[in-house]
Design a protein around this motif. Sequence first.
Motif, PDB file in Angstrom:
ATOM      1  N   THR A 139       0.930  -1.192   0.074  1.00 10.71           N
ATOM      2  CA  THR A 139      -0.046  -0.130  -0.133  1.00 10.71           C
ATOM      3  C   THR A 139       0.735   1.359  -0.073  1.00 10.71           C
ATOM      4  OG1 THR A 139      -1.602  -1.393   1.357  1.00 10.71           O
ATOM      5  CG2 THR A 139      -2.074   1.021   1.129  1.00 10.71           C
ATOM      6  N   PHE A 171       1.983   2.857  -3.303  1.00 10.19           N
ATOM      7  CA  PHE A 171       1.193   3.647  -3.860  1.00 10.19           C
ATOM      8  C   PHE A 171       0.984   4.962  -3.314  1.00 10.19           C
ATOM      9  CE2 PHE A 171       0.417  -0.737  -5.354  1.00 10.19           C
ATOM     10  CZ  PHE A 171       0.433  -0.393  -6.825  1.00 10.19           C
ATOM     11  N   VAL A 172       1.103   5.107  -2.010  1.00  4.79           N
ATOM     12  CA  VAL A 172       1.240   6.304  -1.159  1.00  4.79           C
ATOM     13  C   VAL A 172       2.368   7.207  -1.772  1.00  4.79           C
ATOM     14  CG1 VAL A 172       1.371   7.418   0.955  1.00  4.79           C
ATOM     15  CG2 VAL A 172       0.259   5.355   0.876  1.00  4.79           C
ATOM     16  N   SER A 216       1.789   8.414  -5.483  1.00  2.00           N
ATOM     17  CA  SER A 216       0.896   9.370  -5.776  1.00  2.00           C
ATOM     18  C   SER A 216       1.232  10.662  -4.983  1.00  2.00           C
ATOM     19  CB  SER A 216      -0.328   8.792  -5.556  1.00  2.00           C
ATOM     20  OG  SER A 216      -0.563   8.372  -4.089  1.00  2.00           O
ATOM     21  N   ARG A 265      -3.706   8.968  -3.758  1.00  2.00           N
ATOM     22  CA  ARG A 265      -2.918   9.037  -2.479  1.00  2.00           C
ATOM     23  C   ARG A 265      -4.008   9.138  -1.377  1.00  2.00           C
ATOM     24  NH1 ARG A 265       1.784  10.334  -0.359  1.00  2.00           N
ATOM     25  NH2 ARG A 265       1.537  11.863   1.205  1.00  2.00           N
ATOM     26  N   ALA A 279      -4.858   5.251  -0.714  1.00  2.00           N
ATOM     27  CA  ALA A 279      -3.797   4.424  -0.280  1.00  2.00           C
ATOM     28  C   ALA A 279      -3.304   4.796   0.958  1.00  2.00           C
ATOM     29  CB  ALA A 279      -2.456   4.697  -1.456  1.00  2.00           C
ATOM     30  N   PHE A 280      -3.305   6.147   1.218  1.00  2.00           N
ATOM     31  CA  PHE A 280      -2.884   6.551   2.596  1.00  2.00           C
ATOM     32  C   PHE A 280      -3.836   5.960   3.881  1.00  2.00           C
ATOM     33  CE2 PHE A 280      -2.616   9.334   6.378  1.00  2.00           C
ATOM     34  CZ  PHE A 280      -1.483   9.467   6.548  1.00  2.00           C
ATOM     35  N   ALA A 297      -5.687   3.465   3.561  1.00  2.00           N
ATOM     36  CA  ALA A 297      -5.574   1.935   3.535  1.00  2.00           C
ATOM     37  C   ALA A 297      -4.495   1.406   4.320  1.00  2.00           C
ATOM     38  CB  ALA A 297      -5.915   1.276   2.169  1.00  2.00           C
ATOM     39  N   GLY A 298      -3.276   2.151   4.293  1.00  2.00           N
ATOM     40  CA  GLY A 298      -1.971   1.746   4.559  1.00  2.00           C
ATOM     41  C   GLY A 298      -1.870   1.671   6.250  1.00  2.00           C
TER      42      GLY A 298
END
Lengths: 296, 296
Positions: free
Chosen positions: A119, A122-123, A126, B143, B146-147, B149-150
């Motif tokens: 994950t 992808f942070v 982006s 972003r 992803a943020f 979810a992480g």
Amino acid sequence: MNLKEYIKDRCAIIDTALDRFLPPEDELPASLHSAMRYSIFAGGKRIRPVLLLAACDAVGGDHEAAMPAACAMEMIHTYSLIHDDLPAMDDDDFRRGRPTNHKVYGEAVAILAGDALLTEAFVLLSNPEYLKIDAAKMLAVIREIAFCAGSHGMVGGQVVDMESEGKSDIDLATVQYIHTHKTGALMKAAVKAGAILGGASDEELAALTRYGEAIGLAFQIADDILDIEGTTEEIGKDAGSDQARGKATYPAVIGLTSAKSRATELVEMALTSLEMFNNNADPLREIARYIVARKS
Amino acid sequence: MNLKEYIKDRCAIIDTALDRFLPPEDELPASLHSAMRYSIFAGGKRIRPVLLLAACDAVGGDHEAAMPAACAMEMIHTYSLIHDDLPAMDDDDFRRGRPTNHKVYGEAVAILAGDALLTEAFVLLSNPEYLKIDAAKMLAVIREIAFCAGSHGMVGGQVVDMESEGKSDIDLATVQYIHTHKTGALMKAAVKAGAILGGASDEELAALTRYGEAIGLAFQIADDILDIEGTTEEIGKDAGSDQARGKATYPAVIGLTSAKSRATELVEMALTSLEMFNNNADPLREIARYIVARKS
């Protein structure tokens, strides 16, 4: 050029960037961030980020634009190793001589550390702070990496690899599917992402895609050969373990001699695809040669 | 408006889109794609995609622009359920009355199906074919998702939740961390993504962010309450299982009555944050009310 020195220099830069991009160990949840860092800094060869930066160099691009993607590739690669090592998968206790993630942090945290690394990639990809190219092109980079990491790429290859284990009737098409997906896809993605981030023309991108495909497959065939010819000390895992597990490999299907010729042939193809580039592409050329010559 | 009918309609559209966006079951590797689809089509309530589309509606946006992100949210939510159910995590054999993914496909494929669903979400989010907004804004959507979810969102919440299980001295701050991260983050991300994809102004986005935060927390507190007051039949899992596991919940820390007041208060806050919107935001209003009134 001296490839060893080159790779050593690049690894140092990549490690510094990874340290900067990863959440600090003392940030909540500390165990998760510690587990993520444990496997990232476990002595990996950084082949994917090195390839990404070298592809960026080949088209005269700027490292600053490419470094977040280079680190994202290493995060994705590392997550895949953590999950591959789990008891339900390869059940490995050691990797590169160190206890695997789940042996240190337990299975639950290891699964989640893998999830979080994937994950986090992808942070990073982006993050507008690091965006140095056209946003639409950045979306293309993200898509390339995600596609090559997912069910049509690395994860798909891993599933077929697992399902083929122990079967005696695996054909060349299946081994090729496994190799081009499980290992090749992410290496191709690294090269393509580096090219796009470096500002490649369509023609350059097409040439580098051919390069990436060829070395991705060559790398895995070379790995199969090393498993047979390398010593346990050299390769950092039990020599002959592929055969012991009944793994689908090139030497198992077409024989050791043919596997070696195929690897050499692929390196030649990779070098041919670089003909349009000047000496900015020398690192890519050396990496291609190294892939079949390496001993670990 | 009739929320039940509204959700039913939306679920049908979302399911059709999910079917279109997911790799077909007969595509290689078939077992992986079958496992991905098994859990996606396992009777989920589609709350996150419904929220995303409703936020898009609230700002007068176009569903076509928002549907891929709506489906990506459901893929991420589903991957988290597959991994949560694993023997190394919650070790659940059933979810919504059906055998969990690893009971049907085995642990290895279940881990990989989760990995692939998470990855596929980003393949979908970065698909240029579905890009209907400015590419830089799409990067912001990626972003945000992803943020949330992480490791600073859902995965982080899951780790702290696990680590708190069975501990008797959990404080309110920790429970709040778990709830806002494990469940709240992804719901907030859904609302924000829907708003951005629908073309929200900065002011609208700020208001919807407050809405998303409030209902995300309210949803999880309501879940805690349901676990105590609901029947096993209603909630589709063993009633009282949180308490049996020593889970960190609001009722356990502040008592059932205070937990109920807190949930109601959060719904009021959510409704207040929607004051600037016209009746296009009615679905969001109804969803907020439903979150604490629901019986499953």
